[in-house]
Design a protein around this motif. Structure first.
Motif: not given
Lengths: 340, 367
Positions: A178-180, A152, A197, A183
């Motif tokens: 841009t976002g989890g 991310q 993450t 991804a």
């Protein structure tokens, strides 16, 4: 002129702020007078703090709040939860709006030295980890050489990853989203070989995949993310109370005291258990608590192992292994000073 | 001398048809209309079947947990919405009947007020602006004297919070907006400047900034017992915001009423306030119904911003519930967002269709 006005406003604000802080020195007395503990929690993180179908809060961080409430009131229900975003969590604590911040907050030097906060200890050892397909049969992060990794954008995870590659000289492709959720989608569709993450979040993310069991979280981690409950500076009695609630949960697990056997163990002949449960001596008084404070905690929420298993471990859908969060005797890092 | 002046008359255009075109003529009248109609039909034919399959045929309607919804090929997971519905509507509120009673009361009053020819509207008006807030507060917050235990606002959530925010915003916006708009036209300079300043300041700052300031700065500067409730802070912010925007809409309406109207009212012996209340304002507000409804629709959707200060409004309740590990799965997020879209769409459609009917009635009355 503008500068002078600015200075006056700042000074006025600071004075008001300090006056406010001075007015609430003893947190324990305030909590008792209020009849409830006010606990700042995450606005939603699977396993750590999340409202259930009926809206009542459940999770690892939640049970820590309930443990403190049980120690004070003997009733784990006497907690009010204030959900806080990452931005306003520290102000809420500094301003006295909450008594404890129990919200998967990473212990760092600047937070403690610069913001008037005190971390009572580490209740969860987290770190940046990798999610990969079991079929790839990866043994360590080094096996990801030449692989592509989804991450991310703009997070410390992205920086940690770059640092790690630079340090080890491994070359791998980083694919930034841009976002989890994006991804994760890209990882599932095969765009990346791994997704990275924080480990605690990876286990929850894994459940969003259509076949969670085909994927594994690698045991190796890149970074240190020690989570712990936080209190304000300037109230040592309260700091001690929360800190020893944490230690009591760990000591109870180490001595095999569980919510199921705590009543029968009051008659135990083991001197360590007798001290922990306050059978002979009164160790609660120094904290402003009753003699059987540990028994109250364990009876209400169980010991550390029970809390972990119920919310994060085998007893939950997340199935996070204890790993670093095991007791020191089992190869983990949890080592609590004794109650005596 | 001039090439651009016509020398002879054009042949007259055919008269407009006595009856409107039939549907067939409208849809397939000429080549262009046919092409557009067919193109749109093909697009619908491509998009609709997968949507229907996802939403209904492949959807999972009942399941004890997320296992069935995780199966490959599964569509929308309505079982998850059903399981989480109490949380979506009430948040953590312990006694749903109190919320239901308040909802019902509000619904009755709103229908009463909005029905064109309902009787005793003055009572409904009083009930809505005074009775509903008081009774609603007693019902929802609680009154130990009446046997209703106090329920802290930290337990409120879901549609309850969204609707309270929207209702409070709208209830405050109309009177607040009218007051600010009148103040802006006032001949007293101090009052005028105050109103202009308020309107311009509030419209100039983003709502998110106001919410954050209310949430982060207020408790820092006030002693902990003084700081307003976490639900009240955004409520004030939203009410102020809605009033400022409404003021500009109302000002537009006031400007559309000719000066002769108030002069005629004065000539007939109306006092300033009577003229304003009975002659000018009804015309002004009637002229800007689309603008008012537009503001209400925007306000209703803006209430989702309170999530950033940690309140569990409807959308945020859905966002949170989708994290539940018992349900988490590939279809959960999409199902939740579809449900949220349906909720907001339903309310906004109701508002705008009522407004259309009202405009029609007003236009008829003017004819």
């Amino acid at each position: 002129m503008v500068l002078v006005v600015k200075k006056i406003v700042l000074a006025l604000g600071l004075a008001l702020f300090l006056a406010g802080v001075g007015a609430r020195a003893d947190t324990l007395d305030q909590v008792r007078a209020r009849g409830a503990l006010v606990c700042g929690v995450n606005i939603g993180l699977a396993g750590f703090g999340l409202p259930d179908d009926r809206g009542s809060w459940r999770g690892f961080d939640i049970d820590y709040c309930r443990a403190v409430a049980a120690a004070i009131f003997g009733d784990a229900q006497k907690v009010r939860f204030t959900p806080l975003s990452g931005k306003d969590r520290f102000t809420a604590l500094q301003s006295g709006e909450i008594d404890i911040l129990s919200r998967n907050t990473t212990w760092t030097q600047s937070r403690e030295a610069g913001q008037g906060l005190l971390f009572v200890g580490i209740n969860y050892f987290d770190g940046q980890a990798f999610l990969a397909r079991k079929a790839r049969n990866l043994k360590s992060v080094r096996d990801l050489k030449g692989a592509s990794i989804c991450v991310q954008q703009g997070t410390t995870t992205e920086l940690n990853l770059a640092d790690y590659f630079r340090k080890t000289g491994i070359s791998a492709e980083t694919v930034v989203f841009t976002g989890g959720d994006e991804a994760l989608k890209a990882y599932e569709s095969g765009r990346c070989d791994a997704y990275t993450t924080d480990g605690s979040a990876l286990y929850a993310q894994r459940l969003k995949l259509s076949a969670p069991d085909d994927h594994e979280v690698l045991a190796e981690t890149l970074s240190k993310e020690p989570f712990g409950p936080v209190v304000r500076q300037g109230d040592d009695r309260w700091f001690n109370l929360v800190k020893w609630t944490h230690f009591a949960l760990l000591d109870a697990e180490e001595l095999g005291v569980t919510s199921a056997n705590v009543e029968s163990l009051r008659e135990s002949q083991n001197p360590e258990i007798r001290r922990l449960l306050g059978a002979d001596n009164d160790f609660g008084a120094g904290l402003g608590l009753s003699k059987d404070w540990v028994a109250r905690i364990v009876k209400a929420v169980g010991n550390y192992g029970e809390i972990f298993s119920r919310n994060l471990g085998e007893g939950s859908p997340l199935k996070i292994p204890r790993g670093l969060n095991a007791q020191w005797r089992d190869g983990g890092l949890h080592y609590a000073p004794p109650v005596r | 001398m001039s090439d651009f002046l016509r020398a002879e008359f054009l042949s007259p255009l055919p008269p407009p048809p006595a009856r409107g075109k039939s549907w067939r003529e409208k849809l397939f009248g000429d080549a262009r209309a046919t092409a557009i109609t067919l193109g749109l039909l093909v697009a619908a034919g491509l998009l609709l079947p997968p949507a229907v399959r996802y939403l209904f045929i492949d959807a999972v309607w009942t399941a004890p947990d997320g296992a069935l919804c995780r199966a490959p090929g599964a569509g929308a997971c309505w079982a998850y919405v059903a399981a989480k519905l109490p949380f979506f509507i009430y948040g953590a509120y312990p006694q749903p009947w109190r919320v239901n009673t308040a909802f019902l009361l509000a619904l009755v009053l709103i229908v009463w007020l909005l029905r064109p020819r309902a009787k005793y509207k003055n009572y409904a008006l009083g009930g809505f602006f005074i009775g509903l807030p008081v009774v609603g507060f007693i019902l929802l917050h609680g009154a130990p004297a009446l046997g209703l235990p106090v329920v802290g606002t930290n337990l409120w959530g879901g549609a309850l919070v969204s609707l309270i925010m929207a209702l409070a915003g709208m209830t405050a916006a109309l009177p607040g907006g009218v007051a600010l708009a009148l103040g802006r036209r006032s001949k007293l300079p101090a009052l005028r400047w105050l109103c202009v300043g308020t309107i311009e300041f509030v419209r100039g700052a983003p709502l998110i900034a106001v919410l954050f300031m209310a949430n982060v700065l207020l408790p820092l500067f006030l002693p902990p017992d003084w700081a307003p409730d976490r639900l009240l802070r955004p409520l004030f912010g939203i009410a102020l915001f809605a009033s400022a925007y409404m003021a500009e809409v109302v000002r537009g309406g006031l400007a559309a009423v000719p000066l002769g109207q108030s002069e005629a009212a004065a000539a007939l012996g109306f006092s300033r306030w009577q003229g304003l209340r009975l002659i000018v304002l009804p015309q002004a507000l009637g002229a800007v119904v689309p603008g008012i409804v537009n503001n209400f629709v925007a306000l209703f959707k803006d209430t989702t911003l309170v999530a950033i200060v940690g309140l569990f409004d409807f959308l945020h309740a859905i966002e949170t519930a989708r994290l539940d590990p018992a349900w988490a799965g590939p279809q959960i997020a999409l199902t939740g967002y579809i449900f949220a879209a349906a909720f907001y769409l339903g309310f906004c459609l109701a508002m705008s269709s009522y407004a259309r009917a009202l405009e029609g009635r007003l236009a008829e009355a003017r004819r």
